[in-house]
Enzyme design. Structure first.
Site, mmCIF file in Angstrom:
data_model
loop_
_atom_site.group_PDB
_atom_site.id
_atom_site.type_symbol
_atom_site.label_atom_id
_atom_site.label_comp_id
_atom_site.label_asym_id
_atom_site.label_seq_id
_atom_site.Cartn_x
_atom_site.Cartn_y
_atom_site.Cartn_z
ATOM 1 C CB SER A 1 54.255 30.357 62.233
ATOM 2 O OG SER A 1 55.629 30.686 62.143
ATOM 3 C CE1 TYR B 1 55.097 25.449 65.006
ATOM 4 C CE2 TYR B 1 56.285 26.888 63.502
ATOM 5 C CZ TYR B 1 55.480 26.721 64.614
ATOM 6 O OH TYR B 1 55.059 27.814 65.319
#
Length: 266
Positions: free
Chosen positions: A140, A154
């Site tokens: 990401s 995350y």
């Protein structure tokens, strides 16, 4: 040459399902992995009719190490030899660290860090032996960020996937195996819905949100070209450039100020 076979995790929806569609269009046989077997079978039925490829659907909860090991055992027993691996399965915990249990955090690490590592380790030797392999690890753009309140693990997990991909790419360079870290930003998929972040996505201007198809096509092209990292979308590329080249002392307060309205409370 026989058709190639690629294994895709998290293939029941979103980016994973789009990887399945995009590779099916290229005539590649598939091994689809997710918890929701009925969703996999429905997608497989669609793609078999449309493209005449072979598809194997395997259900597994990647947060359970025993099920990951069982998945690898089934792959061996079925004599499946994937030539490609798309480590796509993942999610985030839409809470602060203090508001989540230790088990929730460990399950997250199993899905987003441990399972992709184990799958790559299991499948890599076959790729190296035949001199051909493709690995895409879905990271990401937040892998480049200093982090902000909420979704605490995350950014760390996605940074791991980025560094793991680059290190593995360096190790296998020149041996026919191409490894790419895919770093998208906001993408239209079930990801936000499953993590309770639909409202946040709706506040993003349309130009900041990409389709799953655009993200996947960019990833496949980058992987075939031998690129180690692909950040999709010009706004995401700009954000990553700023996070990479502006000193932390300047960029960290800026990012955390900008993220305040999205930050989560206990």
């Amino acid at each position: 040459m026989p058709a190639r076979t690629y294994l895709i995790t998290g293939a029941s929806s979103g980016i994973g399902a789009q990887f399945a569609r995009s590779y099916a269009q290229r005539g590649i046989n598939l091994i689809l992995v997710a918890r929701r077997l009925e969703r996999l079978e429905a997608l497989a039925a669609e793609l078999r009719v449309a493209h005449g490829i072979e598809i194997t659907c395997l259900d597994a909860d990647l947060s359970d190490r025993a099920q990951v090991n069982g998945l690898l055992t089934r792959i061996r027993e079925m004599n499946l030899r994937p030539d490609g691996l798309i480590n796509n399965a993942g999610y985030s915990l839409a809470h602060t660290f203090a508001a989540t249990t230790a088990q929730q955090q460990l399950d997250f690490i199993e899905v987003c860090v441990a399972a992709p590592t184990l799958l790559a380790r299991e499948l890599l030797n076959h790729m190296l032996a035949q001199g051909f392999g493709r690995i895409i690890n879905v990271s990401s753009m937040v892998a480049f960020s200093p982090g902000a309140s909420g979704h605490t693990l995350y950014p760390a997990a996605k940074a791991y996937m980025l560094k793991f991909s680059r290190s593995l790419a360096a190790e296998v360079a020149g041996r026919g195996v191409k490894v790419t870290a895919l770093c998208p930003g906001s993408t239209e998929s079930e990801f936000q819905h499953s993590n309770g972040m639909d409202a946040v996505l709706k506040t993003h201007p349309a130009r900041f949100v990409q389709t799953a198809e655009a993200v996947v096509e960019a990833a496949i092209r980058a992987n075939e070209a031998g690129r180690e990292v692909i950040v999709t979308g010009w706004t995401n590329k700009l954000a990553v450039f700023l996070m990479t080249y502006i000193p932390d002392g300047l960029i960290t307060p800026l990012i955390r100020w900008g993220a305040q309205k999205y930050q989560l409370k206990d």
